[in-house]
Write an enzyme that holds these catalytic residues in place. Structure first.
Site, PDB file in Angstrom:
ATOM      1  N   ASP A  92     -46.444-116.098 -14.835  1.00  0.00           N
ATOM      2  CA  ASP A  92     -45.036-116.227 -14.466  1.00  0.00           C
ATOM      3  C   ASP A  92     -44.859-117.601 -13.825  1.00  0.00           C
ATOM      4  O   ASP A  92     -45.840-118.250 -13.457  1.00  0.00           O
ATOM      5  CB  ASP A  92     -44.658-115.121 -13.464  1.00  0.00           C
ATOM      6  CG  ASP A  92     -43.213-115.238 -13.008  1.00  0.00           C
ATOM      7  OD1 ASP A  92     -42.331-115.368 -13.874  1.00  0.00           O
ATOM      8  OD2 ASP A  92     -42.959-115.225 -11.788  1.00  0.00           O
ATOM      9  N   SER A  93     -43.593-117.997 -13.653  1.00  0.00           N
ATOM     10  CA  SER A  93     -43.327-119.269 -13.003  1.00  0.00           C
ATOM     11  C   SER A  93     -43.662-119.216 -11.511  1.00  0.00           C
ATOM     12  O   SER A  93     -43.718-120.250 -10.858  1.00  0.00           O
ATOM     13  CB  SER A  93     -41.851-119.622 -13.170  1.00  0.00           C
ATOM     14  OG  SER A  93     -41.055-118.548 -12.713  1.00  0.00           O
ATOM     15  N   CYS A 147     -42.582-113.753 -17.186  1.00  0.00           N
ATOM     16  CA  CYS A 147     -41.394-114.548 -16.872  1.00  0.00           C
ATOM     17  C   CYS A 147     -40.351-114.422 -17.992  1.00  0.00           C
ATOM     18  O   CYS A 147     -40.656-114.693 -19.153  1.00  0.00           O
ATOM     19  CB  CYS A 147     -41.831-116.001 -16.732  1.00  0.00           C
ATOM     20  SG  CYS A 147     -40.502-117.132 -16.360  1.00  0.00           S
ATOM     21  N   GLU A 160     -36.203-114.178  -2.920  1.00  0.00           N
ATOM     22  CA  GLU A 160     -37.429-114.709  -2.290  1.00  0.00           C
ATOM     23  C   GLU A 160     -37.256-114.818  -0.776  1.00  0.00           C
ATOM     24  O   GLU A 160     -38.220-114.722  -0.016  1.00  0.00           O
ATOM     25  CB  GLU A 160     -37.804-116.059  -2.913  1.00  0.00           C
ATOM     26  CG  GLU A 160     -38.249-115.850  -4.351  1.00  0.00           C
ATOM     27  CD  GLU A 160     -39.120-116.943  -4.916  1.00  0.00           C
ATOM     28  OE1 GLU A 160     -39.504-117.871  -4.197  1.00  0.00           O
ATOM     29  OE2 GLU A 160     -39.416-116.852  -6.129  1.00  0.00           O
ATOM     30  N   CYS A 220     -34.571-110.869 -15.419  1.00  0.00           N
ATOM     31  CA  CYS A 220     -35.287-111.848 -14.581  1.00  0.00           C
ATOM     32  C   CYS A 220     -36.262-111.065 -13.715  1.00  0.00           C
ATOM     33  O   CYS A 220     -35.941-109.959 -13.254  1.00  0.00           O
ATOM     34  CB  CYS A 220     -34.283-112.604 -13.709  1.00  0.00           C
ATOM     35  SG  CYS A 220     -35.070-113.706 -12.511  1.00  0.00           S
ATOM     36  N   HIS A 255     -37.081-111.220 -10.760  1.00  0.00           N
ATOM     37  CA  HIS A 255     -36.711-110.923  -9.372  1.00  0.00           C
ATOM     38  C   HIS A 255     -35.706-109.776  -9.226  1.00  0.00           C
ATOM     39  O   HIS A 255     -35.568-109.217  -8.153  1.00  0.00           O
ATOM     40  CB  HIS A 255     -36.101-112.170  -8.727  1.00  0.00           C
ATOM     41  CG  HIS A 255     -37.075-113.271  -8.478  1.00  0.00           C
ATOM     42  ND1 HIS A 255     -37.832-113.833  -9.477  1.00  0.00           N
ATOM     43  CD2 HIS A 255     -37.404-113.925  -7.336  1.00  0.00           C
ATOM     44  CE1 HIS A 255     -38.587-114.786  -8.957  1.00  0.00           C
ATOM     45  NE2 HIS A 255     -38.351-114.864  -7.669  1.00  0.00           N
TER      46      HIS A 255
HETATM   47  N1  DGL Z   1     -39.568-115.834 -13.349  1.00  0.00           N
HETATM   48  C1  DGL Z   1     -38.271-116.361 -13.726  1.00  0.00           C
HETATM   49  C2  DGL Z   1     -37.626-115.421 -14.735  1.00  0.00           C
HETATM   50  O1  DGL Z   1     -37.960-114.271 -14.862  1.00  0.00           O
HETATM   51  C3  DGL Z   1     -37.377-116.547 -12.514  1.00  0.00           C
HETATM   52  C4  DGL Z   1     -37.762-117.703 -11.636  1.00  0.00           C
HETATM   53  C5  DGL Z   1     -37.651-119.070 -12.313  1.00  0.00           C
HETATM   54  O2  DGL Z   1     -36.536-119.565 -12.540  1.00  0.00           O
HETATM   55  O3  DGL Z   1     -38.684-119.620 -12.626  1.00  0.00           O
HETATM   56  O4  DGL Z   1     -36.767-115.842 -15.463  1.00  0.00           O
END
Ligand code: DGL
Length: 286
Positions: free
Chosen positions: A9-10, A72, A151, A183, A185
């Site tokens: 993931d990012s 992600c 976050e 997403c 989050h």
């Molecule tokens: N993990 C990213 C997503 O699910 C969210 C955070 C980011 O923008 O990197 O799209």
């Protein structure tokens, strides 16, 4: 097969997917990479997201992973195809599993998607939904402010509720009966979102649906680990391990151990001639 499953993931958000994978596949060892030094991906161009995704995958391939999960949504939206083309192991993203369930659940064929700007811009969810249900009407809503709010831990805060109301209003005007949380989050905001949209709207957690699909694919590919979990899960990040552990424990709802920071720049310099990273000029802007 005892080989681990790789998940990237990012940043920290992919832990919502790890949580679902661990629940449904308790005997599988997971190796996670969170590219915390380069987050967010959601504001970046398609080309850059694809390059980052290939680099993240290369890092995980060192661990002899048998399967790659792109946790992600942004990377799944922009880079899944290139990962499938270039990797020799099976790869699953979060978009198709979420789209499949949305199609099954909708009663009026009107589906909303919330996600990062890059995810919405890619139309990845719309494309997957329309392939399965050509008569569906899909409405995308970028919600760039939600990642930092989550976050920060402001799950129940008035600021978050106001922000959600503003983002969700256009979808409610379109009378969607299903909304995909597109997403990593957003599962943490599920309660707050449900309160705003009401019980008649079905919320789809893409991470949860992905874990189900990964389980099915492991079985079909005969890759399931039949014995007990061979090793503890490992977590690698490209920036502070402490920060990741603190925020990540909230995402995973348990204490995070085994987090290591790696020097990702050094790793990339050392592996700059890896075949996976060749011909990046074929990636193009969109
Ligand atoms: N993990 C990213 C997503 O699910 C969210 C955070 C980011 O923008 O990197 O799209």
């Amino acid at each position: 097969m005892e080989r681990p499953i790789g998940v990237f993931d990012s940043g920290v958000g992919g832990l919502t997917v790890v949580k679902q994978l661990s629940k449904i596949l308790p005997n599988e060892q997971l190796i996670y990479f969170g590219d915390t030094a380069r987050i967010p991906y959601g504001t970046k161009s398609k080309r850059l997201i694809q390059q980052f995704a290939l680099e993240d995958a290369l890092f995980l391939l060192q661990f002899n992973i048998k399967f790659l999960v792109v946790a992600c949504n942004t990377a799944s939206s922009s880079a899944l195809e290139i990962l499938i083309q270039r990797l020799t192991i099976p790869v699953e993203g979060v978009v198709e599993p979420g789209a499949q369930t949305a199609v099954q659940k909708t009663r009026n064929g009107r589906i909303g998607i919330i996600g990062t700007s890059a995810t919405i811009k890619s139309s990845s969810y719309s494309k997957s939904i329309l392939k399965l249900m050509p008569e569906a009407e899909v409405f995308g809503q970028p919600c760039p402010l939600l990642v930092p709010l989550v976050e920060e831990g402001w799950l129940d805060d008035e600021v978050t509720k106001m922000t959600l109301k503003k983002y969700l209003a256009p979808l409610m005007e379109q009378k969607v009966d299903t909304i995909i949380l597109g997403c990593t989050h957003y599962p943490l905001l599920e309660k707050a979102i449900q309160q705003i949209v009401g019980p008649q709207v079905t919320l789809i957690d893409s991470g949860k649906e992905t874990a189900r699909v990964v389980k099915e694919r492991l079985a079909a590919l005969k890759l399931v680990n039949a014995g007990p979990k061979p090793n503890e899960d490992l977590y690698f990040v490209s920036d502070s391990a402490r920060q990741f552990s603190q925020v990540g424990s909230r995402f995973l709802e348990k204490q995070l151990e085994n987090v290591q920071r790696i020097d990702f720049d050094e790793f990339l310099i050392k592996h700059s001639d890896a075949p996976l990273l060749k011909n990046l000029e074929v990636l193009h802007e969109e």
